[in-house]
Design an enzyme around this catalytic site. Structure first.
Site, PDB file in Angstrom:
ATOM      1  CG  HIS A  56      -0.949 -15.990 -36.171  1.00  0.00           C
ATOM      2  ND1 HIS A  56      -1.162 -14.718 -36.609  1.00  0.00           N
ATOM      3  CD2 HIS A  56      -0.714 -16.735 -37.268  1.00  0.00           C
ATOM      4  CE1 HIS A  56      -1.096 -14.699 -37.925  1.00  0.00           C
ATOM      5  NE2 HIS A  56      -0.814 -15.907 -38.355  1.00  0.00           N
ATOM      6  CG  ASP A 112       2.391 -23.432 -40.085  1.00  0.00           C
ATOM      7  OD1 ASP A 112       2.765 -22.300 -39.763  1.00  0.00           O
ATOM      8  OD2 ASP A 112       2.177 -23.775 -41.265  1.00  0.00           O
TER       9      ASP A 112
END
Ligand code: SDX
Length: 433
Positions: free
Chosen positions: A311, A368
């Site tokens: 991320h 996700d």
């Protein structure tokens, strides 16, 4: 007279031997910013920050992320508390208006949203133009962009009332649009909204119900779906939110701006990662194949990345992944589903988090990584995963869009560049080249 800025409130940039002072601004919490709006005028020099790794594009009161601590706050409230104790409608009100609603305010808001869930009947015809095997995100981009052709009375962005009606319409109609995109791939008839159901229950019925029989909303699935919507509702200035803000900065109508956000979210590096992550976990299949994929993820010459990992901001666990990891076990147990993909996901997480490559680069599971396991258990095909992300993120997009329009500091976004192309040269006729 404001106090003279302390050293902490000032940054000096020395260019060509000359110092230029800029104000350092401090927010409620998190990194300070150097206000460089006058830099180019002062120095004829731009900053250079492709990917905006060190750039704040705006000020905002909506969401705060601490990537090192793995903290996510919506209007100050921690995401794990909202996921456990709130509802998507209540979080939507919070994101839009800044405070948790009273019971009466929540009822009024929910009823307003419910009354906007139907689509103009003509839009059903719009779907017929797509192939049945069109990706639902292609349909979402097209249909949401077309909304401005049907709801002209809420496209004047200078009118706060029209902005709020457009916001309500978008939040309310996204479930209907997403459900219709799914039905269209199946060749099943569209289901009209049922105003007696909750926002999430209504979506589940439009998606999995058929006109031929009564559809009973399963409370376990409704609760899991609502939690997933909460976890995807907003996330600071991510790529798709920044796209919505940039589109909105030109004065584009809200439906066009959200369609732009949907298009950006579709990318596999962003919202498209939930579909890619489950496909990857299924491709891996068995835990004994995990080392092969870990090796590929680490191989500089292999474009493969561990989808659902890493991320830009989180260099610790994504707090949403923690909630989803727990929810995955709970939902599958309650539904009596055994999915080997969940074991593979857990094994992959354990191996990766002990591997130097992932530890050094601070790559952790993100939102996700586990969401697809739950969505698959609920009955969605992977092709619908990003459409569900877009459905939930719409409230964050419209909240950020409204904030941008109301921000006196905001103007049309127009970044510059470092030009590295050819210096000026004269045209050469083709017979002399
Ligand atoms: C979302 O911004 C948001 O808030 C987004 C989001 C939201 O709610 O809006 O949180 C939703 O988009 C989550 C992210 C979903 N994407 C993925 O899961 C795709 C896989 N992840 C990556 O592609 C990547 O981690 C990003 C795109 C998410 C972040 O990339 P960055 O911040 O630009 O970091 P980078 O690409 O520069 O990577 C840093 C290093 C690189 O190695 P080096 O060049 O330094 O040697 O880490 C490596 C990368 O190669 N790396 C990975 C990796 N992610 C980064 N290596 C293997 N597998 C990965 N998943």
């Amino acid at each position: 007279m404001a106090d003279a800025p302390s050293l902490a409130d000032k940054a000096t940039l020395i260019i060509d031997g000359r110092g230029h002072d800029y104000t350092v601004r401090t927010g409620t919490v998190g990194p300070r910013v150097v206000d460089i709006r006058k830099l180019y005028a002062d120095t004829d020099v731009f900053t250079y920050d492709p990917g905006f790794t060190s750039t704040a594009s705006c000020q905002s009161k909506i969401t705060y992320i601490d990537g090192d601590q793995g903290i996510l706050l919506h209007r100050g409230y921690p995401i794990d508390q909202l996921a456990e104790k709130s509802s998507f409608m209540e979080v939507s009100y919070l994101l839009l208006h800044g405070e948790l609603p009273s019971s009466a305010e929540l009822d009024t808001f929910s009823n307003t949203i419910t009354r906007h869930t139907m689509l103009h009947e003509q839009l059903a015809t719009f779907y017929r133009g797509f192939r049945r095997d069109a990706h639902p995100m292609a349909v979402m981009c097209g249909v949401v962009g077309a909304l401005s052709a049907f709801y002209h009375d809420s496209t004047d962005i200078t009118d706060p009332e029209q902005r709020m009606i457009a916001s309500h319409r978008l939040i309310a109609k996204m479930p209907t649009i997403a459900a219709m995109a799914y039905k269209y791939t199946l060749g099943q008839p569209f289901m009209y909204p049922d105003n007696s159901l909750s926002y999430t229950g209504n979506f589940l019925r439009m998606t999995f119900g058929v006109p031929a029989e009564r559809y009973e909303v399963d409370p376990v699935i409704e609760s899991a779906m609502d939690k997933i919507f909460i976890l995807h509702a907003d996330h600071e200035q991510n790529a798709s939110t920044s796209t919505v803000r940039l589109a909105g900065s030109s004065g584009a109508n809200p439906f066009a701006c959200i369609a732009a956000g949907i298009a950006c979210l579709w990318g596999p590096a962003h919202g498209g990662a939930n579909e890619a992550a489950l496909n990857m976990l299924r491709e891996i299949g068995r835990p004994e194949r995990i080392p092969e994929y870990i090796a590929r993820a680490k191989d500089k010459n292999d474009p493969f990345r561990l989808m659902g990992f890493g991320h830009r901001v989180y260099k610790n666990f994504d707090p949403r992944a923690k909630v989803l990891s727990k929810a995955a076990t709970e939902v599958l147990d309650k539904l009596g589903i055994v999915d080997p993909v969940l074991d593979t996901a857990r094994e992959l997480e354990q191996i990766a988090l002990k591997d130097d490559y992932f530890v050094e680069k601070k790559l952790y599971p993100n939102v996700d990584f586990y969401s697809g396991v739950i969505l698959s258990a609920i009955g969605f095909p992977t092709s619908m995963f990003t459409a569900l992300f877009a459905l939930a993120r719409t409230v964050g997009w419209v909240a950020q869009w409204n904030e941008m329009i109301s921000d006196p500091d905001q103007k049309i976004g127009r970044p510059r560049q470092l030009y590295v192309g050819a210096a000026q040269r004269d045209y050469v006729p083709v017979n002399q080249r």
